[in-house]
Design a protein around this motif. Structure first.
Motif, mmCIF file in Angstrom:
data_model
loop_
_atom_site.group_PDB
_atom_site.id
_atom_site.type_symbol
_atom_site.label_atom_id
_atom_site.label_comp_id
_atom_site.label_asym_id
_atom_site.label_seq_id
_atom_site.Cartn_x
_atom_site.Cartn_y
_atom_site.Cartn_z
ATOM 1 N N MET A 131 0.760 -1.216 0.056
ATOM 2 C CA MET A 131 0.094 -0.191 0.049
ATOM 3 C C MET A 131 0.809 1.308 0.206
ATOM 4 S SD MET A 131 -3.093 0.927 2.657
ATOM 5 C CE MET A 131 -1.956 1.024 4.079
ATOM 6 N N TYR A 132 1.802 1.317 0.719
ATOM 7 C CA TYR A 132 2.819 2.395 0.572
ATOM 8 C C TYR A 132 3.252 2.479 -0.554
ATOM 9 C CZ TYR A 132 2.802 1.847 5.727
ATOM 10 O OH TYR A 132 2.410 1.869 7.482
ATOM 11 N N ALA A 133 3.685 1.382 -1.033
ATOM 12 C CA ALA A 133 4.639 1.496 -2.453
ATOM 13 C C ALA A 133 3.691 2.196 -3.578
ATOM 14 C CB ALA A 133 5.202 0.260 -2.810
ATOM 15 N N HIS A 134 2.194 1.748 -3.352
ATOM 16 C CA HIS A 134 1.310 2.051 -4.356
ATOM 17 C C HIS A 134 1.151 3.506 -4.127
ATOM 18 C CE1 HIS A 134 -2.515 1.412 -6.727
ATOM 19 N NE2 HIS A 134 -2.997 1.983 -6.091
ATOM 20 N N MET A 135 0.949 4.067 -2.897
ATOM 21 C CA MET A 135 0.895 5.438 -2.973
ATOM 22 C C MET A 135 2.059 6.154 -3.143
ATOM 23 S SD MET A 135 -1.299 7.913 -2.195
ATOM 24 C CE MET A 135 -2.512 6.771 -1.448
ATOM 25 N N LEU A 136 3.286 5.674 -3.225
ATOM 26 C CA LEU A 136 4.307 6.489 -3.273
ATOM 27 C C LEU A 136 4.402 6.556 -5.088
ATOM 28 C CD1 LEU A 136 6.823 5.054 -0.630
ATOM 29 C CD2 LEU A 136 5.987 7.357 -0.959
ATOM 30 N N ARG A 137 4.204 5.437 -5.679
ATOM 31 C CA ARG A 137 4.134 5.490 -7.132
ATOM 32 C C ARG A 137 3.032 6.549 -7.793
ATOM 33 N NH1 ARG A 137 2.866 -0.015 -7.243
ATOM 34 N NH2 ARG A 137 4.778 -0.686 -6.274
ATOM 35 N N ALA A 138 1.919 6.712 -7.115
ATOM 36 C CA ALA A 138 1.048 7.732 -7.264
ATOM 37 C C ALA A 138 1.557 8.961 -7.297
ATOM 38 C CB ALA A 138 -0.241 7.194 -6.676
ATOM 39 N N LEU A 139 2.167 9.275 -6.109
ATOM 40 C CA LEU A 139 2.705 10.423 -5.573
ATOM 41 C C LEU A 139 3.843 11.114 -6.541
ATOM 42 C CD1 LEU A 139 2.837 10.125 -1.745
ATOM 43 C CD2 LEU A 139 1.486 11.750 -3.236
ATOM 44 N N LYS A 140 4.449 10.019 -7.013
ATOM 45 C CA LYS A 140 5.608 10.192 -8.051
ATOM 46 C C LYS A 140 5.125 10.780 -9.377
ATOM 47 C CE LYS A 140 9.849 7.769 -9.661
ATOM 48 N NZ LYS A 140 10.426 6.408 -9.990
ATOM 49 N N GLU A 141 4.235 10.046 -9.484
ATOM 50 C CA GLU A 141 3.700 10.496 -10.919
ATOM 51 C C GLU A 141 3.132 11.777 -11.024
ATOM 52 O OE1 GLU A 141 0.690 7.407 -12.272
ATOM 53 O OE2 GLU A 141 2.253 5.879 -12.020
ATOM 54 N N VAL A 142 2.438 12.122 -9.764
ATOM 55 C CA VAL A 142 1.857 13.422 -9.803
ATOM 56 C C VAL A 142 2.995 14.636 -9.709
ATOM 57 C CG1 VAL A 142 0.229 14.882 -8.604
ATOM 58 C CG2 VAL A 142 -0.223 12.536 -8.690
ATOM 59 N N GLY A 143 4.289 14.197 -9.502
ATOM 60 C CA GLY A 143 5.371 15.066 -9.403
ATOM 61 C C GLY A 143 5.680 15.394 -8.035
ATOM 62 N N VAL A 144 4.985 14.784 -6.978
ATOM 63 C CA VAL A 144 5.409 15.033 -5.529
ATOM 64 C C VAL A 144 7.007 14.285 -5.197
ATOM 65 C CG1 VAL A 144 5.074 14.584 -3.033
ATOM 66 C CG2 VAL A 144 3.149 15.088 -5.008
ATOM 67 N N GLU A 145 7.755 15.081 -4.964
ATOM 68 C CA GLU A 145 9.177 14.620 -4.706
ATOM 69 C C GLU A 145 9.501 14.192 -3.423
ATOM 70 O OE1 GLU A 145 11.958 17.164 -6.626
ATOM 71 O OE2 GLU A 145 11.347 16.781 -8.744
ATOM 72 N N SER A 146 8.799 14.884 -2.411
ATOM 73 C CA SER A 146 9.153 14.617 -1.200
ATOM 74 C C SER A 146 7.732 14.611 -0.299
ATOM 75 C CB SER A 146 10.265 15.640 -0.536
ATOM 76 O OG SER A 146 10.144 15.818 0.855
ATOM 77 N N ILE A 147 8.012 13.910 0.873
ATOM 78 C CA ILE A 147 6.642 13.742 1.843
ATOM 79 C C ILE A 147 7.024 13.476 3.242
ATOM 80 C CG2 ILE A 147 6.078 11.349 1.415
ATOM 81 C CD1 ILE A 147 3.270 12.037 1.206
ATOM 82 N N GLY A 148 6.273 13.975 4.230
ATOM 83 C CA GLY A 148 6.495 13.620 5.393
ATOM 84 C C GLY A 148 5.411 12.449 5.915
ATOM 85 N N SER A 149 5.900 11.693 7.039
ATOM 86 C CA SER A 149 5.284 10.942 7.563
ATOM 87 C C SER A 149 3.899 11.376 7.874
ATOM 88 C CB SER A 149 5.932 10.065 9.032
ATOM 89 O OG SER A 149 5.898 10.950 9.822
ATOM 90 N N ARG A 150 3.685 12.583 8.340
ATOM 91 C CA ARG A 150 2.407 13.243 8.854
ATOM 92 C C ARG A 150 1.370 13.036 7.493
ATOM 93 N NH1 ARG A 150 1.960 16.841 12.970
ATOM 94 N NH2 ARG A 150 4.115 17.535 12.296
ATOM 95 N N GLU A 151 2.063 13.526 6.656
ATOM 96 C CA GLU A 151 1.010 13.795 5.295
ATOM 97 C C GLU A 151 0.848 12.360 4.854
ATOM 98 O OE1 GLU A 151 4.647 16.081 4.662
ATOM 99 O OE2 GLU A 151 3.386 16.676 2.978
ATOM 100 N N LEU A 152 1.905 11.447 4.592
ATOM 101 C CA LEU A 152 1.729 10.149 3.961
ATOM 102 C C LEU A 152 0.736 9.311 4.800
ATOM 103 C CD1 LEU A 152 2.627 8.306 1.835
ATOM 104 C CD2 LEU A 152 4.515 7.544 3.448
ATOM 105 N N GLY A 153 0.785 9.461 6.216
ATOM 106 C CA GLY A 153 -0.332 8.922 7.178
ATOM 107 C C GLY A 153 -1.605 9.422 6.808
ATOM 108 N N ALA A 154 -1.775 10.699 6.504
ATOM 109 C CA ALA A 154 -3.051 11.071 6.307
ATOM 110 C C ALA A 154 -3.788 10.811 4.993
ATOM 111 C CB ALA A 154 -2.806 12.728 6.003
ATOM 112 N N VAL A 155 -2.952 10.651 3.829
ATOM 113 C CA VAL A 155 -3.457 10.140 2.649
ATOM 114 C C VAL A 155 -3.456 8.554 2.744
ATOM 115 C CG1 VAL A 155 -1.211 9.839 1.510
ATOM 116 C CG2 VAL A 155 -3.048 10.170 0.206
ATOM 117 N N LEU A 156 -3.089 7.854 3.416
ATOM 118 C CA LEU A 156 -3.384 6.514 3.674
ATOM 119 C C LEU A 156 -3.999 5.980 4.778
ATOM 120 C CD1 LEU A 156 0.606 5.198 3.256
ATOM 121 C CD2 LEU A 156 -1.349 4.802 1.589
#
Lengths: 228, 228
Positions: B15-40
């Motif tokens: 699930m983490y990997a999945h979301m990171l792939r999506a974020l990468k595609e959208v152009g997000v280059e960096s993310i904190g555990s807080r934000e990642l936690g929120a979206v997941l």
DNA sequence: CCGTGTGAACCGCTTCACAGCG
DNA sequence: CGCTGTGAAGCGGTTCACACGG
């Protein structure tokens, strides 16, 4: 035997019920927690404890009456009646789900099928006419549908789920690989086989080393047949 | 970050990997555990703890580099290479699984399809010729297939699983609703949507009381629209 | 200062062990 | 006596809270 039954317990109940049904068909009338645990690959203690949340169904020294316990679990799970189901998405997946009849039994009955593609609306599927997804909310409300199945592409899944939630649906089985948002009052189960595969590989990667990937070359990597 | 990584952690990684792939595609280059936690929909602590089992991938004060973290997880999960897959059962379900391409991506490639019905053997499915299930063991061995998918009727599932195990398969994704037996060294994941439905009803039964079921008749049972 | 990494506290499920009933 | 039902112990995963690095 108190109020807050652990979630994991609830999720084990269908398996218990399933096995009891099978045992009943084979003519087994009574079974102990030891035997039931053996066939379900759990511990006797787990089974006794799980059941104890809902009452005392066994007789000491005798075990459980299969038929009676099955009835109890059916009751506990709220089964034994035909829950109306709706499905959105009649692509390959949706069609397979309907035709495969994976869930149509005594407990569930598919009563509405939706799609947004004009190519599909109006056609029949599994004895039902495919309806316009635009009418989803209204129809779901009208028919008092509480459970629905989402089999649309990932990009549309959240929209569809929102519509279902607005329509008052209280349980959603989602096949789209997304992190779906629903109110806490709505049950959500995710079916994501790809993730299952992706987690299993973790345990395999040592036995089947990389053939090249990340950088470090590995001369052969032929660890395969060995363990067989 | 020691040896025994909890199983649940491994299962969250995809699930983490999945979301990171999506974020990468959208152009997000960096993310904190807080934000990642929120979206997941998890807690930041959970994410940091989970990742800490495998190394230190973040920069304090900065969060995680999306691309890099994705690479790390890909590595950890043993992905980033095409695992060969085999499938048995080309009924509605099997066909849907293949054609739906639910798992064919960079990480997995279907290389063999089996069925035991003479009607189907020899036909093509998803670019592969359906082979006789009797040859399963030999072919799986030959091609070094480590992961397989079972989509046969319940009555045949255990037999098929046994054959896969004999062939040296180390991971099985089983769609048949049975309590499958495999050696502890073999990973097994169960896809049983009906059980998901049957557990969700537990939470619904209070809002949608019985209309009759177990015996006691109930005049109407029309509690439906109320909660909507 | 902000956010990661992490030992320690906490919490909940599982397992144990035995009292009690058939 | 055998096996259920269950309080209590055990254990594993989650959450906390803070030290440390950029």
């Amino acid at each position: 035997m108190k109020e807050p039954v652990p979630d994991v317990v609830i999720q084990r109940l269908p398996m218990y019920a399933h096995m009891l049904r099978a045992l009943k068909e084979v003519g087994v009338e009574s079974i102990g927690s030891r035997e039931l645990g053996a066939v379900l690959r759990t511990t006797p203690a787990q089974i006794r404890k799980d059941l104890s949340y809902f009452g005392k169904f066994g007789k000491q020294g005798m075990g459980y009456n299969v038929g009676q316990l099955l009835d109890e679990l059916t009751q506990v799970l709220g089964l034994g009646r035909p829950w109306p189901l709706a499905l959105v998405g009649t692509g390959r997946l949706g069609r397979a789900l309907i035709e495969h009849k994976g869930f149509v039994d005594d407990d569930f009955r598919m009563v509405a099928v939706f799609d947004k593609s004009p190519r599909r609306i109006g056609k029949k599927l599994g004895g039902l006419v495919i309806q316009d997804a635009a009418e989803l909310e209204q129809i779901v409300k009208e028919r008092g549908i509480a459970i629905c199945i989402v089999a649309v592409p990932p990009g549309e899944a959240q929209r569809v789920i929102d519509a279902f939630v607005r329509a008052g649906v209280k349980a959603i089985l989602n096949y789209a690989p997304i992190v779906a948002r629903v109110p806490k009052s709505v049950q959500l189960r995710q079916i994501t086989p790809l993730h299952s595969l992706q987690s299993m590989t973790y345990y395999l990667k040592s036995e089947y080393p990389t053939s090249g990937s990340a950088a470090k070359s590995r001369a052969d990597g032929k660890t395969r047949g060995s363990g067989v």
